[in-house]
Design an enzyme around this catalytic site. Structure first.
Site, PDB file in Angstrom:
ATOM      1  N   ASP A  18      44.477  35.289  30.651  1.00 32.45           N
ATOM      2  CA  ASP A  18      45.426  36.160  31.394  1.00 32.45           C
ATOM      3  C   ASP A  18      45.954  35.387  32.655  1.00 32.45           C
ATOM      4  O   ASP A  18      45.122  34.619  33.248  1.00 32.45           O
ATOM      5  CB  ASP A  18      44.827  37.407  31.667  1.00 32.45           C
ATOM      6  N   ASP A  43      46.099  28.927  37.295  1.00 35.42           N
ATOM      7  CA  ASP A  43      45.308  29.712  36.878  1.00 35.42           C
ATOM      8  C   ASP A  43      45.546  30.329  35.771  1.00 35.42           C
ATOM      9  O   ASP A  43      46.365  31.414  35.745  1.00 35.42           O
ATOM     10  CB  ASP A  43      44.985  30.698  38.498  1.00 35.42           C
ATOM     11  N   GLU A  64      40.270  38.415  32.957  1.00 31.25           N
ATOM     12  CA  GLU A  64      39.658  37.925  34.097  1.00 31.25           C
ATOM     13  C   GLU A  64      39.971  38.256  35.443  1.00 31.25           C
ATOM     14  O   GLU A  64      39.684  38.670  36.327  1.00 31.25           O
ATOM     15  CB  GLU A  64      39.569  36.176  34.086  1.00 31.25           C
ATOM     16  N   GLU A  65      41.549  38.524  35.403  1.00 31.66           N
ATOM     17  CA  GLU A  65      42.080  38.686  36.655  1.00 31.66           C
ATOM     18  C   GLU A  65      42.121  40.336  37.142  1.00 31.66           C
ATOM     19  O   GLU A  65      42.362  40.868  37.940  1.00 31.66           O
ATOM     20  CB  GLU A  65      43.638  38.587  36.662  1.00 31.66           C
ATOM     21  N   HIS A 110      47.908  32.395  42.405  1.00 27.26           N
ATOM     22  CA  HIS A 110      48.298  34.044  42.873  1.00 27.26           C
ATOM     23  C   HIS A 110      49.377  34.052  43.568  1.00 27.26           C
ATOM     24  O   HIS A 110      50.007  34.775  44.048  1.00 27.26           O
ATOM     25  CB  HIS A 110      47.221  34.805  43.458  1.00 27.26           C
TER      26      HIS A 110
HETATM   27 ZN   LIG Z   1      41.511  32.297  37.242  1.00 24.20          ZN
END
Ligand SMILES: [Zn+2]
Length: 414
Positions: free
Chosen positions: A97, A128, A162-163, A385
């Site tokens: 994700d 990420d 995960e996020e 992010h």
């Molecule tokens: Zn990550």
């Protein structure tokens, strides 16, 4: 004995394929329902095809039930390749994700159409955590393509969620599929590190977010005696909270920074006009606490400080912990995963890596809470992010070499 140079040259030859895989992954936005999406299904389908192409001995599709997601589940993939000899199992766990792109006007390019600029590739998710997915995938592909023998099992896990907390990702796996993991496994999570690739994260501080509401009495600014200025009290309170630093002052050189931190961060809006004394103010304190203290120690002390000020200023202060994450046990600095990773990093880059602790929680905490010593490591670009997220191709290749070196480490079989 395998010549690592041959494997590393093979990895170098995958440069274009790595970029292409990044492009395909970026074109499949994997947003969880809490981030405005439907889940990781498209990206997982694509990743599954790639894994199948490397002929794993076992491929598990673990669907974590999630009512809010497409088809009522979140996809997790675990692929396993069996070695020819006994040895420690290696895990590399990355997450499928991503976080939303945020304000699109801050992006120079379409976040879901990856672009290459020199050594960098730009797009949402490229760092990420596609960096981890792609490095681990090609580190293994080199070994498979060259038909190199290894000991133990090599596992690649691509997980969901995960996020937004890992409830449907690693937390689910560790709870529902505990039998997959053993405390002797070498577990690497390439989802954090530094730009030199010399930071092996083994510990984290506990996290506590405190909300303070100061209740005074609102009045006209020309007649302060008729009110109780909550902004003034809040300012005093922020300064008083500095005492936390003095009291909880142990330093631990494993951590960056070495001490616990107590930082005032967010302030809520109070009155809209200048000529009113506010009667209510709210601010937040972000606390990152060394394992030497408990979260409750901090709450207790912060409450004591507030009570004192409440009495002195004769107004009301409410404290509310709005988020707490007690620290997972640390991965011991002398555990095999750290030693083998240090050795592999030095052999590939010539740099000495060090085990360290950080202030923020990582997904590795779910492993550590389950008694599984995991290390977080990768050579990262600090853009996760952010808009215009990028990943260095050089780092993708170098990290893949380190991972292949870990897979073939002789110490693994002892
Ligand atoms: Zn990550």
């Amino acid at each position: 004995m395998v010549d690592m140079n041959i494997i590393h040259s093979k990895i170098d030859s995958f440069r274009d394929e790595m970029i292409e895989m990044q492009r395909e992954l970026t074109a499949r936005p994997a947003l969880g329902p809490l981030n405005g999406g439907t889940g990781e299904h498209d990206k997982a389908d694509f990743a599954k095809k790639q894994l199948v192409a490397l002929r794993p001995d076992n491929l598990l599709e673990i669907n974590a039930p999630d009512k809010l997601a497409a088809n009522g589940y979140r996809p997790n993939l675990v692929a396993t390749w069996n070695g020819t000899r006994e040895g420690r199992n290696v895990w590399i766990l990355s997450h499928l994700d991503i976080v939303p792109p945020g304000d699109l006007s801050l992006w120079k390019t379409d976040p879901y159409k990856m672009v290459v600029e020199g050594d960098t590739i730009i797009g949402r998710g490229v760092e990420d955590n596609q960096h981890g997915m792609v490095s681990s995938y090609f580190s293994l592909k080199a070994i498979i393509d060259l038909n190199v023998q290894f000991s133990g099992k090599i596992n690649l896990a691509f997980v969901a969620d995960e996020e937004t907390g890992s409830r449907f990702g690693l937390e689910y796996l560790v709870r529902e599929k505990k039998e997959l993991f053993s405390e002797d496994d070498l577990i690497i999570v390439p989802d954090g590190g530094n730009d030199e690739g010399t930071m092996i994260e083994i510990a984290e501080k506990a996290m506590l977010w405190l909300k303070f509401t100061v209740k005074g009495v609102q009045c006209h600014a020309s007649t302060p005696e008729k009110g109780k200025n909550s902004l003034f009290a809040m300012a005093m309170l922020i300064l008083e909270m500095g005492k936390l630093k003095e009291k909880f002052n142990i330093k631990d050189p494993v951590f960056r920074p070495e001490e616990s931190t107590f930082e005032p961060t967010k302030v809520e809006a109070n009155v809209p006009n200048v000529n009113t004394i506010p009667g209510r103010d709210v601010f937040y304190l972000d606390c990152r606490i060394l394992p030497d203290y408990t979260v409750d120690d901090i709450i207790e002390e912060a409450t004591k400080i507030s009570k004192n000020l409440e009495t002195n200023l004769d107004l009301q202060i409410d404290i509310e912990p709005i988020h707490r994450q007690d620290a997972a046990p640390s991965t011991p600095a002398d555990s095999p995963v750290v030693a083998i990773l240090e050795d592999a990093i030095e052999r590939v880059t010539g740099l000495k890596a060090k085990p360290m602790g950080i202030g923020g929680g990582t997904v590795a905490a779910f492993f550590r809470n389950a008694g599984l010593p995991a290390a977080v490591w990768s050579t990262t670009s600090p853009t996760a992010h952010q808009p215009n997220e990028y990943c260095s191709i050089k780092n993708l290749i170098s990290d893949a070499k380190v991972m292949s070196t870990v897979f073939l480490n002789d110490e693994k079989s002892s």
